[in-house]
Scaffold this motif. Structure first.
Motif, short mmCIF file in Angstrom:
data_model
loop_
_atom_site.label_atom_id
_atom_site.label_comp_id
_atom_site.label_asym_id
_atom_site.label_seq_id
_atom_site.Cartn_x
_atom_site.Cartn_y
_atom_site.Cartn_z
N PHE A 1 -26.89 -67.82 38.93
CA PHE A 1 -26.35 -67.72 40.29
C PHE A 1 -27.02 -68.76 41.19
CE2 PHE A 1 -25.29 -62.93 39.82
CZ PHE A 1 -24.03 -63.24 39.35
N MET A 2 -28.34 -68.80 41.13
CA MET A 2 -29.09 -69.69 42.02
C MET A 2 -28.79 -71.15 41.71
SD MET A 2 -31.00 -67.65 43.99
CE MET A 2 -32.52 -68.43 44.52
N SER A 3 -28.62 -71.48 40.44
CA SER A 3 -28.39 -72.89 40.06
C SER A 3 -27.06 -73.41 40.57
CB SER A 3 -28.47 -73.04 38.54
OG SER A 3 -27.42 -72.33 37.90
N MET A 4 -26.09 -72.51 40.78
CA MET A 4 -24.78 -72.94 41.25
C MET A 4 -24.84 -73.48 42.67
SD MET A 4 -22.32 -69.94 39.70
CE MET A 4 -20.83 -70.63 40.43
N ASN A 5 -25.79 -72.97 43.46
CA ASN A 5 -25.95 -73.44 44.85
C ASN A 5 -27.44 -73.67 45.13
OD1 ASN A 5 -23.09 -73.13 46.12
ND2 ASN A 5 -23.44 -71.18 45.10
N SER A 6 -28.10 -74.42 44.27
CA SER A 6 -29.55 -74.56 44.35
C SER A 6 -29.99 -75.21 45.66
CB SER A 6 -30.06 -75.38 43.17
OG SER A 6 -29.42 -76.64 43.10
N GLU A 7 -29.27 -76.21 46.13
CA GLU A 7 -29.68 -76.88 47.37
C GLU A 7 -29.62 -75.94 48.56
OE1 GLU A 7 -27.59 -80.49 48.10
OE2 GLU A 7 -28.14 -81.40 46.17
N ARG A 8 -28.56 -75.12 48.61
CA ARG A 8 -28.42 -74.17 49.72
C ARG A 8 -29.53 -73.14 49.71
NH1 ARG A 8 -23.05 -70.73 49.69
NH2 ARG A 8 -22.17 -72.85 49.68
N HIS A 9 -29.87 -72.62 48.52
CA HIS A 9 -30.93 -71.62 48.42
C HIS A 9 -32.30 -72.24 48.76
CE1 HIS A 9 -28.32 -68.51 46.95
NE2 HIS A 9 -27.96 -69.22 45.89
N SER A 10 -32.55 -73.45 48.29
CA SER A 10 -33.82 -74.12 48.58
C SER A 10 -33.99 -74.32 50.07
CB SER A 10 -33.89 -75.46 47.85
OG SER A 10 -33.87 -75.29 46.46
N GLN A 11 -32.93 -74.76 50.73
CA GLN A 11 -32.99 -74.95 52.17
C GLN A 11 -33.22 -73.64 52.90
OE1 GLN A 11 -29.52 -76.86 53.81
NE2 GLN A 11 -30.26 -76.75 55.92
N ALA A 12 -32.56 -72.58 52.45
CA ALA A 12 -32.71 -71.28 53.10
C ALA A 12 -34.14 -70.78 53.01
CB ALA A 12 -31.76 -70.26 52.46
N PHE A 13 -34.79 -70.94 51.85
CA PHE A 13 -36.16 -70.46 51.70
C PHE A 13 -37.15 -71.35 52.44
CE2 PHE A 13 -34.39 -67.91 48.28
CZ PHE A 13 -35.12 -66.75 48.40
N THR A 14 -36.89 -72.65 52.49
CA THR A 14 -37.75 -73.55 53.26
C THR A 14 -37.72 -73.20 54.74
OG1 THR A 14 -37.42 -75.35 51.67
CG2 THR A 14 -38.20 -75.95 53.86
N GLU A 15 -36.53 -72.98 55.25
CA GLU A 15 -36.39 -72.61 56.67
C GLU A 15 -37.04 -71.27 56.96
OE1 GLU A 15 -32.22 -72.73 57.38
OE2 GLU A 15 -32.11 -74.93 57.45
N GLN A 16 -36.94 -70.32 56.01
CA GLN A 16 -37.53 -69.01 56.23
C GLN A 16 -39.05 -69.08 56.23
OE1 GLN A 16 -36.00 -66.51 57.22
NE2 GLN A 16 -37.22 -64.67 56.81
N ILE A 17 -39.63 -69.92 55.38
CA ILE A 17 -41.09 -70.11 55.36
C ILE A 17 -41.57 -70.67 56.69
CG2 ILE A 17 -42.96 -71.45 54.32
CD1 ILE A 17 -41.46 -71.16 51.64
N LEU A 18 -40.85 -71.66 57.22
CA LEU A 18 -41.23 -72.24 58.51
C LEU A 18 -41.09 -71.22 59.63
CD1 LEU A 18 -39.59 -75.78 58.17
CD2 LEU A 18 -42.01 -75.17 57.94
N LYS A 19 -40.06 -70.41 59.59
CA LYS A 19 -39.90 -69.37 60.60
C LYS A 19 -41.04 -68.35 60.53
CE LYS A 19 -34.84 -69.42 61.11
NZ LYS A 19 -33.59 -68.64 60.91
N ALA A 20 -41.40 -67.97 59.29
CA ALA A 20 -42.50 -67.01 59.13
C ALA A 20 -43.81 -67.60 59.65
CB ALA A 20 -42.63 -66.61 57.66
N ALA A 21 -44.02 -68.90 59.40
CA ALA A 21 -45.24 -69.55 59.89
C ALA A 21 -45.30 -69.58 61.40
CB ALA A 21 -45.33 -70.96 59.32
#
Length: 421
Positions: free
Chosen positions: A260-280
């Motif tokens: 599932f994740m590999s089908m939209n890997s760029e979208r998921h990577s961006q989502a988790f990067t943005e969430q880490i920055l928000k949490a910080a």
């Protein structure tokens, strides 16, 4: 790969990443780090928080978390989850709304068994509860089912649906979402021949692969390329020692999640990067949009090997449903036997899993059903998830489905059975 060692290796990797996340969160959260005028420790803590949550939720079944529903009287009514039929591989459950007169619409949601729990349809259930009595198939995680419970394949799935429909009675309206659409169609045809009085009033098929060859997607391309021997060799594993289903052959949820994740890997990577920055920055919330989505998306379940393999072989490769050649328990199921159950198909114009054309193919198979009992809808701009749980479902598709149910309600046939089994 049909060894416990490979299954336990994946579980060990997941557990290690969860531990690394927890350790980073603890390290970056010590008060003394506040003396360092650098965001490094905030980033470390944020990464740890997101990583721990990500890997811990992969083995936890989400809660339905539907506590109340507003009735026509303007009051909140308590909602409880009640098990009507309990079976080894899945239960029939009802969302009982207390203190509210029973609704005329009785809807059975057939949840997919495709790597996620039935709670994937939580928002679908919540949107239907104010206007319907809602029942749903709650499939169990194969890793928790002892080998002694036996096998479970597409025929068993179909027979489970048959039993659930018999239990609910004939004044039921079925909504099948995604993967179970062809099997829900087969179950209805099975009843049309074996027990016509137990047929549902209507059948709504949403984004399901009735004829996978009608429109190509990455899923159908994969189904054509891979051989059954390759699938059995490389994706089937035995449940490890940690779970009750130890030794059972399964298609692991973690492998399904990886695909599932590999089908939209760029979208998921961006989502988790943005969430880490928000949490910080202290801007992330425990139940914000990101966490609400991924709490469900990352919670995966194992499928029995025989169900996964028979789905690929019989539904996708051999196209037994599309060719009206499906056999259940030794009996050939004739879809043309459906003559008085109204059928509606719903597709998303931008669905990249079950592309437009795959689901509406069901109507061509219903040669015994009058045209006035057939309907179809293609939702513009809607992807796979949106046609049953997103804005498209809430604003456009849900009202159409309820209208279809009302148009085919008819007079009550008999009082349904609602005792627990």
């Amino acid at each position: 790969m049909k060894y416990m060692a490979t299954y336990d290796l994946m579980e060990s990797a997941r557990n290690t990443n969860q531990w690394l996340g927890a350790s980073a969160l603890a390290l970056g959260s010590y008060p003394i780090t506040g003396l360092v005028p650098n965001p490094f420790f905030q980033i470390i803590a944020a990464w740890g928080e997101i990583t721990e949550r990500t890997f811990s939720r992969m083995v936890a079944k989400p809660d339905w978390n539907i506590q109340t529903v507003v009735g026509a009287d303007g009051r909140d009514h308590i909602v409880s989850v009640e098990h009507l039929v309990k079976r080894p591989f899945g239960d029939l459950i009802q969302f009982k709304v207390h203190g509210r007169p029973e609704k005329a619409r009785r809807v059975l949601l057939v949840a997919p068994m495709s790597g996620h729990y039935a709670t994937l349809l939580r928002s679908t259930v919540a949107s239907l509860l104010p206007d319907c009595e809602v029942f749903i198939t709650d499939w169990h995680n194969a890793r928790d089912i002892p080998v002694s419970a036996g096998k479970f394949d597409v025929e068993d799935y179909t027979l489970y649906l048959v039993d659930f429909l018999r239990h609910l009675g004939p004044d039921t309206h079925v909504i099948a979402v995604c993967q179970p659409a062809p099997l829900a169609l087969a179950a209805t045809a099975y009843l049309a021949e074996e027990d016509p009085s137990a047929q549902p009033r209507s059948l709504t098929l949403i984004g399901g692969p009735i004829d996978p060859d009608a429109a190509a997607t990455d899923v159908t391309d994969f189904g054509r390329r891979v051989t059954m021997g390759q699938l059995e060799q490389f994706v089937i594993q035995r449940v490890g020692f940690k779970y009750a289903g130890v030794g059972r052959l399964v298609y692991p949820g973690l492998l399904q999640l990886a695909s599932f994740m590999s089908m939209n890997s760029e979208r998921h990577s961006q989502a988790f990067t943005e969430q880490i920055l928000k949490a910080a920055k202290g801007e992330a919330g425990d139940h914000d949009r990101h966490n609400r989505f991924y709490d469900e998306y990352l919670a995966v379940m194992d499928m029995t090997a025989e169900f996964y393999l028979s789905t690929v072989e019989r539904v996708f490769k051999n196209r037994e449903i599309a060719q009206n050649a499906f056999v259940v328990d030794g009996n050939k199921v004739d879809i043309a036997a459906i003559t008085d159950v109204a059928v509606k198909t719903v597709e998303g114009a931008d669905d990249d899993i079950s592309a437009p054309g795959q689901c509406v193919a069901a109507l061509d198979l219903l040669t015994g059903l009058p045209d006035e009992k057939k309907a179809s809808h293609v939702e513009p701009g809607a992807g796979h998830y949106g046609i049953f749980a997103g804005r498209s479902w809430r604003n456009n598709i849900r009202p159409l489905v309820l209208d279809f149910i009302d148009a085919n309600a008819g007079r009550p046939r008999r009082t349904p059975r609602l005792r627990s089994v």
